[in-house]
Design a protein around this motif. Structure first.
Motif, PDB file in Angstrom:
ATOM      1  N   MET A 160       0.841  -1.191   0.000  1.00 18.16           N
ATOM      2  CA  MET A 160       0.000   0.000   0.000  1.00 18.16           C
ATOM      3  C   MET A 160       0.886   1.254   0.000  1.00 18.16           C
ATOM      4  N   PRO A 161       0.653   2.221  -0.909  1.00 17.96           N
ATOM      5  CA  PRO A 161       1.496   3.419  -0.909  1.00 17.96           C
ATOM      6  C   PRO A 161       1.351   4.199   0.404  1.00 17.96           C
ATOM      7  N   ARG A 162       2.427   4.857   0.803  1.00 17.33           N
ATOM      8  CA  ARG A 162       2.486   5.493   2.109  1.00 17.33           C
ATOM      9  C   ARG A 162       2.902   6.955   1.951  1.00 17.33           C
ATOM     10  N   PHE A 163       2.196   7.853   2.638  1.00 16.23           N
ATOM     11  CA  PHE A 163       2.457   9.279   2.514  1.00 16.23           C
ATOM     12  C   PHE A 163       2.559   9.928   3.893  1.00 16.23           C
ATOM     13  N   PHE A 164       3.336  11.006   3.960  1.00 20.62           N
ATOM     14  CA  PHE A 164       3.306  11.840   5.160  1.00 20.62           C
ATOM     15  C   PHE A 164       2.344  12.993   4.932  1.00 20.62           C
ATOM     16  N   VAL A 165       1.460  13.243   5.887  1.00 22.23           N
ATOM     17  CA  VAL A 165       0.570  14.402   5.841  1.00 22.23           C
ATOM     18  C   VAL A 165       0.645  15.066   7.219  1.00 22.23           C
ATOM     19  N   ALA A 166       0.788  16.399   7.234  1.00 21.48           N
ATOM     20  CA  ALA A 166       0.896  17.115   8.510  1.00 21.48           C
ATOM     21  C   ALA A 166      -0.314  16.801   9.385  1.00 21.48           C
ATOM     22  N   ALA A 167      -0.081  16.582  10.677  1.00 18.80           N
ATOM     23  CA  ALA A 167      -1.147  16.223  11.616  1.00 18.80           C
ATOM     24  C   ALA A 167      -2.277  17.252  11.585  1.00 18.80           C
ATOM     25  N   SER A 168      -1.934  18.516  11.306  1.00 19.58           N
ATOM     26  CA  SER A 168      -2.947  19.585  11.283  1.00 19.58           C
ATOM     27  C   SER A 168      -3.903  19.424  10.100  1.00 19.58           C
ATOM     28  N   ASN A 169      -3.518  18.617   9.124  1.00 22.00           N
ATOM     29  CA  ASN A 169      -4.402  18.375   7.968  1.00 22.00           C
ATOM     30  C   ASN A 169      -5.198  17.077   8.094  1.00 22.00           C
ATOM     31  N   ILE A 170      -5.170  16.507   9.299  1.00 27.53           N
ATOM     32  CA  ILE A 170      -5.949  15.281   9.535  1.00 27.53           C
ATOM     33  C   ILE A 170      -6.940  15.573  10.659  1.00 27.53           C
ATOM     34  N   PHE A 171      -8.226  15.644  10.337  1.00 24.35           N
ATOM     35  CA  PHE A 171      -9.237  15.903  11.377  1.00 24.35           C
ATOM     36  C   PHE A 171     -10.614  15.467  10.896  1.00 24.35           C
ATOM     37  N   GLY A 172     -11.486  15.197  11.843  1.00 18.03           N
ATOM     38  CA  GLY A 172     -12.861  14.790  11.505  1.00 18.03           C
ATOM     39  C   GLY A 172     -12.915  13.497  10.697  1.00 18.03           C
ATOM     40  N   GLY A 173     -11.940  12.636  10.924  1.00 17.10           N
ATOM     41  CA  GLY A 173     -11.950  11.356  10.222  1.00 17.10           C
ATOM     42  C   GLY A 173     -11.482  11.433   8.772  1.00 17.10           C
ATOM     43  N   VAL A 174     -10.944  12.599   8.391  1.00 14.19           N
ATOM     44  CA  VAL A 174     -10.495  12.781   7.001  1.00 14.19           C
ATOM     45  C   VAL A 174      -9.083  13.364   6.972  1.00 14.19           C
ATOM     46  N   ALA A 175      -8.285  12.910   6.004  1.00  9.16           N
ATOM     47  CA  ALA A 175      -6.960  13.491   5.778  1.00  9.16           C
ATOM     48  C   ALA A 175      -7.016  14.320   4.502  1.00  9.16           C
ATOM     49  N   TYR A 176      -6.577  15.569   4.588  1.00  7.30           N
ATOM     50  CA  TYR A 176      -6.602  16.485   3.449  1.00  7.30           C
ATOM     51  C   TYR A 176      -5.190  16.653   2.895  1.00  7.30           C
ATOM     52  N   MET A 177      -5.012  16.375   1.616  1.00 10.64           N
ATOM     53  CA  MET A 177      -3.694  16.485   1.005  1.00 10.64           C
ATOM     54  C   MET A 177      -3.702  17.587  -0.044  1.00 10.64           C
ATOM     55  N   ASP A 178      -2.625  18.368  -0.090  1.00 10.23           N
ATOM     56  CA  ASP A 178      -2.485  19.323  -1.189  1.00 10.23           C
ATOM     57  C   ASP A 178      -1.016  19.418  -1.583  1.00 10.23           C
ATOM     58  N   GLY A 179      -0.713  20.378  -2.444  1.00 12.58           N
ATOM     59  CA  GLY A 179       0.666  20.618  -2.870  1.00 12.58           C
ATOM     60  C   GLY A 179       1.360  19.351  -3.326  1.00 12.58           C
ATOM     61  N   LYS A 180       2.575  19.153  -2.797  1.00 13.14           N
ATOM     62  CA  LYS A 180       3.407  18.033  -3.243  1.00 13.14           C
ATOM     63  C   LYS A 180       2.814  16.672  -2.910  1.00 13.14           C
ATOM     64  N   ASP A 181       2.070  16.607  -1.789  1.00  9.36           N
ATOM     65  CA  ASP A 181       1.493  15.319  -1.391  1.00  9.36           C
ATOM     66  C   ASP A 181       0.446  14.866  -2.405  1.00  9.36           C
ATOM     67  N   ALA A 182      -0.414  15.817  -2.811  1.00 10.74           N
ATOM     68  CA  ALA A 182      -1.435  15.496  -3.809  1.00 10.74           C
ATOM     69  C   ALA A 182      -0.777  15.149  -5.144  1.00 10.74           C
ATOM     70  N   GLU A 183       0.285  15.891  -5.452  1.00 12.75           N
ATOM     71  CA  GLU A 183       1.076  15.656  -6.679  1.00 12.75           C
ATOM     72  C   GLU A 183       1.626  14.233  -6.687  1.00 12.75           C
ATOM     73  N   HIS A 184       2.171  13.844  -5.543  1.00 13.11           N
ATOM     74  CA  HIS A 184       2.783  12.532  -5.383  1.00 13.11           C
ATOM     75  C   HIS A 184       1.738  11.423  -5.607  1.00 13.11           C
ATOM     76  N   LEU A 185       0.542  11.664  -5.071  1.00 15.99           N
ATOM     77  CA  LEU A 185      -0.581  10.724  -5.231  1.00 15.99           C
ATOM     78  C   LEU A 185      -0.876  10.526  -6.715  1.00 15.99           C
ATOM     79  N   LYS A 186      -0.853  11.653  -7.441  1.00 15.39           N
ATOM     80  CA  LYS A 186      -1.125  11.654  -8.883  1.00 15.39           C
ATOM     81  C   LYS A 186      -0.034  10.871  -9.616  1.00 15.39           C
ATOM     82  N   VAL A 187       1.227  11.131  -9.242  1.00 12.45           N
ATOM     83  CA  VAL A 187       2.366  10.451  -9.886  1.00 12.45           C
ATOM     84  C   VAL A 187       2.227   8.934  -9.724  1.00 12.45           C
ATOM     85  N   LEU A 188       1.798   8.523  -8.557  1.00 10.26           N
ATOM     86  CA  LEU A 188       1.645   7.083  -8.299  1.00 10.26           C
ATOM     87  C   LEU A 188       0.323   6.528  -8.861  1.00 10.26           C
TER      88      LEU A 188
END
Lengths: 244, 244
Positions: A1-29
């Motif tokens: 399973m692919p693994r990503f780092f996301v800042a703890a401040s972007n994880i809340f309410g049962g959802v993780a929000y990704m943007d910038g390079k993290d979202a880019e990385h998701l796209k690349v994979l």
């Protein structure tokens, strides 16, 4: 399973929000909606998530399961390295992170050939922290070890001395080897590993280190390069503390 | 005191005879007649010598004292590495020699991206043995670890299986960690460390390794790069066997 780092401040309410390079990385994979990924908050928590939104430079994933990141060792090991020449700092960072170090700190010492000034250190730290992040991702760490610099030798050794097991690795005459130093401090939870640059330490520096409470320890009769010494020490510490 | 390797066949009658690159090296370091140097025969013996002749592409030194080279560890550790990409083989060789390995052996495996052919291996081995020699000099080893290649995966694992402690390092599910593998084989004198390339080993290869008697051992939950794994293992083995 692919693994990503996301800042703890972007994880809340049962959802993780990704943007910038993290979202880019998701796209690349080529990760698609509905797929499962692991998101790590960089603070020791892993979330198994299902991607619910992806595209337009951002992505969202709902948390399915929360676990403790397996990649974190049970001891905290800080590597204090005198500035080495060339790109050896990068080797020290990459390998120390893989092997389980908690933090990597660079400092100037008498025999350092390269002593970067403040502005050059700032630039280097940006690059070095990127290397740490990449190594943490690759090795599946649960946190991203910080890379920082201290301004003086004295500051480095005083800070290093605070650990349960404050090691000063020295190729000169030491009363004790690395194994015995660990045995004498069994049960340690925090370790500092202080290592020199190509030229090693001056006799005055060795004296200072011992004066502030560091344990001068040898790593056997073989002379290790300055980038090899910390890696050997971190490996040895991980073995001894049951992390290998 | 400067330290040189001289072939044992060039040391006899109380005199060490140097020519070619060794004599050249003496010249580069500006060693003069009457000065003392250490000459190592690469077979575990050190000779403290006084230079009696130097110049014209050759040199002679009379033996003052004979000692056992301090740089040799008490266990013999062979590193078996699947061909890695790029210049990682050089990193593996240099660091393994520093850390105390006895021999470094490369082999092809299913997931190797780079599988050099016979003529290219011959060229590489020449270069790789030079790297070993340099690392042995720098780290003050008492012998120069040989670097060689075996032609097949089966050959590599069969050979590796002959050691007292034949380790197969694998990031997949292993029943045992490196520390426990060593504890279960306490008193070992010879160790093999088999490590994979970037892509790791195939399930069939893991099966084969276990079938010939290798011990599948993990190095913790962190995923190590292919050039980091052998260095971590050799460091751990040296610690456990009392060589650090």
């Amino acid at each position: 399973m692919p693994r990503f780092f996301v800042a703890a401040s972007n994880i809340f309410g049962g959802v993780a929000y990704m943007d910038g390079k993290d979202a880019e990385h998701l796209k690349v994979l080529r990760v698609k909606k509905g797929e499962e990924i692991i998101i790590c908050d960089g603070q020791g928590k892993d979330y198994i998530c299902r991607v619910t939104e992806v595209g337009g430079g951002s992505a969202e994933a709902e948390i399915v399961e929360t676990t403790v990141s397996a990649g974190e060792p049970s001891v905290s090991c800080r590597v204090y390295a005198a500035y080495p020449k060339g790109d050896k700092a990068e080797t020290i960072i990459q390998k120390s992170v893989e092997l389980g170090a908690t933090e990597i700190i660079f400092f100037p010492s008498e025999r350092c050939v390269s002593k970067p000034d403040t502005s050059s250190v700032a630039k280097k730290l940006e690059r070095w922290n990127k290397i740490s992040r990449e190594a943490a991702m690759q090795s599946q760490r649960g946190s991203i070890p910080a890379v920082r610099a201290v301004g003086s030798y004295n500051e480095a050794v005083s800070e290093a001395a605070e650990a349960d097991l404050p090691l000063f690795l020295y190729e000169g005459k030491c009363k004790i080897g690395l194994l015995d130093a660990m045995k004498n401090n069994d049960g340690f939870k925090t370790v500092s590993v202080v290592t020199g640059s190509e030229g090693g330490f001056s006799p005055e520096e060795v004296e200072k280190a011992e004066a502030v409470g560091l344990i001068c320890a040898s790593m056997g009769p073989r002379i290790l390069r300055c980038e090899t010494a910390p890696l050997c020490a971190v490996s040895a510490i991980m073995l001894y503390s049951g992390n290998l």
